[in-house]
Write a protein that holds these residues in place. Structure first.
Motif, PDB file in Angstrom:
ATOM      1  N   UNK A  84       0.541  -1.293  -0.055  1.00 35.59           N
ATOM      2  CA  UNK A  84      -0.419  -0.226   0.426  1.00 35.59           C
ATOM      3  C   UNK A  84       0.619   1.358   0.033  1.00 35.59           C
ATOM      4  N   UNK A  87       2.414   2.031  -3.298  1.00 33.38           N
ATOM      5  CA  UNK A  87       0.966   2.484  -4.419  1.00 33.38           C
ATOM      6  C   UNK A  87       0.843   4.069  -4.018  1.00 33.38           C
ATOM      7  N   UNK A  88       1.130   4.159  -2.609  1.00 37.93           N
ATOM      8  CA  UNK A  88       1.002   5.809  -1.991  1.00 37.93           C
ATOM      9  C   UNK A  88       1.783   6.155  -2.779  1.00 37.93           C
ATOM     10  N   UNK A  90       2.739   5.556  -5.680  1.00 34.21           N
ATOM     11  CA  UNK A  90       3.725   5.608  -7.163  1.00 34.21           C
ATOM     12  C   UNK A  90       4.446   5.131  -7.547  1.00 34.21           C
TER      13      UNK A  90
ATOM     14  N   UNK B 216      -1.183   8.594  -4.702  1.00 34.40           N
ATOM     15  CA  UNK B 216      -2.349   8.262  -5.234  1.00 34.40           C
ATOM     16  C   UNK B 216      -3.516   7.182  -4.221  1.00 34.40           C
ATOM     17  N   UNK B 218      -5.932   4.593  -3.893  1.00 32.59           N
ATOM     18  CA  UNK B 218      -6.883   4.437  -4.916  1.00 32.59           C
ATOM     19  C   UNK B 218      -7.804   2.889  -4.346  1.00 32.59           C
ATOM     20  N   UNK B 220      -9.781   3.102  -2.182  1.00 32.00           N
ATOM     21  CA  UNK B 220      -8.872   3.229  -0.739  1.00 32.00           C
ATOM     22  C   UNK B 220      -9.945   4.212   0.252  1.00 32.00           C
ATOM     23  N   UNK B 227      -4.810   4.557   6.285  1.00 34.50           N
ATOM     24  CA  UNK B 227      -5.347   4.352   4.920  1.00 34.50           C
ATOM     25  C   UNK B 227      -5.847   2.252   4.531  1.00 34.50           C
ATOM     26  N   UNK B 228      -7.459   2.424   4.276  1.00 35.79           N
ATOM     27  CA  UNK B 228      -7.405   1.443   4.328  1.00 35.79           C
ATOM     28  C   UNK B 228      -8.315   0.877   2.768  1.00 35.79           C
ATOM     29  N   UNK B 229      -7.235  -0.344   2.400  1.00 41.91           N
ATOM     30  CA  UNK B 229      -7.396  -0.916   0.527  1.00 41.91           C
ATOM     31  C   UNK B 229      -8.563  -1.480   0.881  1.00 41.91           C
ATOM     32  N   UNK B 234      -6.380  -4.431   3.856  1.00 43.93           N
ATOM     33  CA  UNK B 234      -5.001  -3.673   3.700  1.00 43.93           C
ATOM     34  C   UNK B 234      -5.200  -2.685   5.138  1.00 43.93           C
ATOM     35  N   UNK B 235      -4.568  -2.990   6.079  1.00 50.29           N
ATOM     36  CA  UNK B 235      -4.572  -1.449   6.829  1.00 50.29           C
ATOM     37  C   UNK B 235      -2.984  -0.964   6.693  1.00 50.29           C
ATOM     38  N   UNK B 236      -3.272   0.128   6.056  1.00 48.15           N
ATOM     39  CA  UNK B 236      -1.413   0.837   6.260  1.00 48.15           C
ATOM     40  C   UNK B 236      -1.837   2.152   7.566  1.00 48.15           C
TER      41      UNK B 236
END
Lengths: 100, 298
Positions: A84, A87-88, A90, B216, B218, B220, B227-229, B234-236
């Motif tokens: 993640x 991706x965040x 990029x 980015x 997405x 989420x 940040x939760x997808x 998944x959690x960040x």
């Protein structure tokens, strides 16, 4: 951290924290072969990735570029939060993510 | 007629969200779920509402106050656990003869009773997207359709080169910086900040959330630095606030001046002041200036 060279691919594994006390470049520089094809960084054991860790990856890529030419740096098996984060920022476009 | 609203407690499908806030406070298109319900009950001429909260009662109380905002009498009562509808009806005597009360678990929107919100993060996003598609919006002053499928609330700053792609919904006091791309499928709740060059696609940005430059987001949900997808669950917890953070989380704490520090300050003043005064008086008596000009020699 473990380093293995297989068919021109340098595999780095056992990394818990990319932004650790000793920089990745300083550990890898002495063992970089001239015929390097790719660098694979196994992040399966990495719990946290932050901007410092990303900086290490970028520095690794730059060092490989200087010493060996254009060599891809790939990220292996990152845990979902690490993926993640890539991706965040990029950076998954710069460091392709592989799952094996 | 008495209405009882039961705030949902833990929901395994959205455990990460319920850690962040009481689920009844979850914002949906500018208003919390509980506010949606209170609005609905006010429209149905309810007079008295009892809100049962099993946790974070203070937050719920601060949110609803006494209900005056909706013309209701609202009381928030703590409960040791989330009651079922039957338990609430029995406890608050809604099942007595002649009683017209009703107990409702606040785990769905009043407009969409058949769609539970908290089965999963994906279900939550699907619900919000359905609201967007059907244009089921809460009453919001100043909400306008900028172009087909793009809804923008009031006091929103959108940079001229930012791109909004429908369907998307932008809340109040949102700042969308230069080059940002919002949508399709983006919900940006009130007071969020979308940084330069950032992209928000198929995502929900929570209120008071800062999305950093060139990031980015997405598929989420972003609430503060979390940040939760919603696809992978998944959690960040984003470690670097310039990438993603809450705009209200960081409160600058000015260290209080303890008595020891105050005493120290007075002591230093007491010691240094006489020296300064004597020096000044002495120079005056001698006719010398006590300020020396410093010039640059050419």
């Amino acid at each position: 951290m473990k380093m293995e060279l297989n068919d021109g691919v340098l595999c780095l594994s056992g990394i818990k924290d990319l932004d650790g006390a000793e920089s990745l470049c300083s550990q890898v520089r002495p063992v970089l072969p001239e015929s390097l094809q790719a660098i694979e960084v196994d992040l399966s054991q990495t719990e946290i990735l932050n901007s410092g860790g990303l900086g290490e990856l970028i520095a690794l890529q730059k060092m490989a570029l200087r010493q060996c030419g254009k060599v891809p740096v790939r990220v292996l098996n990152p845990p979902p939060p690490v993926e993640q984060f890539l991706e965040l920022t990029r950076l998954h476009r710069i460091f392709p993510i592989l799952k094996r | 007629m008495k209405k009882v609203l039961i705030c949902p407690g833990e929901r395994p499908g959205v455990a990460s969200l319920s850690e962040t806030m009481p689920l009844a406070k979850l914002p949906v298109l500018g208003k919390s779920l509980l506010e949606h319900w209170l609005e609905q009950l006010a429209a149905q001429s309810a007079k008295e509402v009892l809100v049962l909260a099993a946790s974070r009662v203070g937050q719920i109380r601060r949110l609803v106050g006494d209900g005056e905002r909706w013309g209701l009498r609202v009381e928030v009562r703590p409960e040791s656990r989330e009651l079922s509808v039957e338990e609430a009806r029995h406890k608050y005597r809604l099942d007595c003869a002649g009683s017209e009360g009703e107990a409702i678990v606040v785990d769905h929107l009043p407009q969409l009773p058949e769609q539970p919100m908290f089965e999963s993060h994906a279900a939550l996003i699907a619900l919000v997207e359905r609201l967007l598609a059907k244009q089921i919006f809460p009453i919001t002053i100043g909400l306008r359709e900028l172009k087909p499928g793009v809804w923008v609330s009031r006091r929103v700053h959108i940079a001229p080169d930012a791109r909004l792609l429908g369907p998307c919904w932008i809340g109040e006091n949102v700042w969308i910086d230069s080059g940002a791309i919002v949508g399709p499928g983006a919900i940006v709740e009130n007071r969020a900040f979308i940084g330069r060059g950032a992209e928000v696609v198929q995502s929900l940005i929570g209120p008071d959330t800062f999305v950093g430059e060139n990031t980015d987001v997405r598929t989420s949900l972003a609430f503060g630095g979390k940040l939760i997808n919603w696809r992978t669950n998944s959690v960040l917890h984003v470690p670097d606030p310039w990438l993603l953070c809450g705009l209200r989380e960081r409160q600058v704490r000015i260290e209080g001046r303890t008595w020891a520090r105050k005493l120290d300050s007075w002591l230093m003043l007491g010691l240094s002041l006489p020296v300064g005064v004597v020096s000044f008086l002495k120079s005056k008596l001698e006719g010398a200036t006590n300020v020396r000009r410093v010039g640059i020699r050419e």
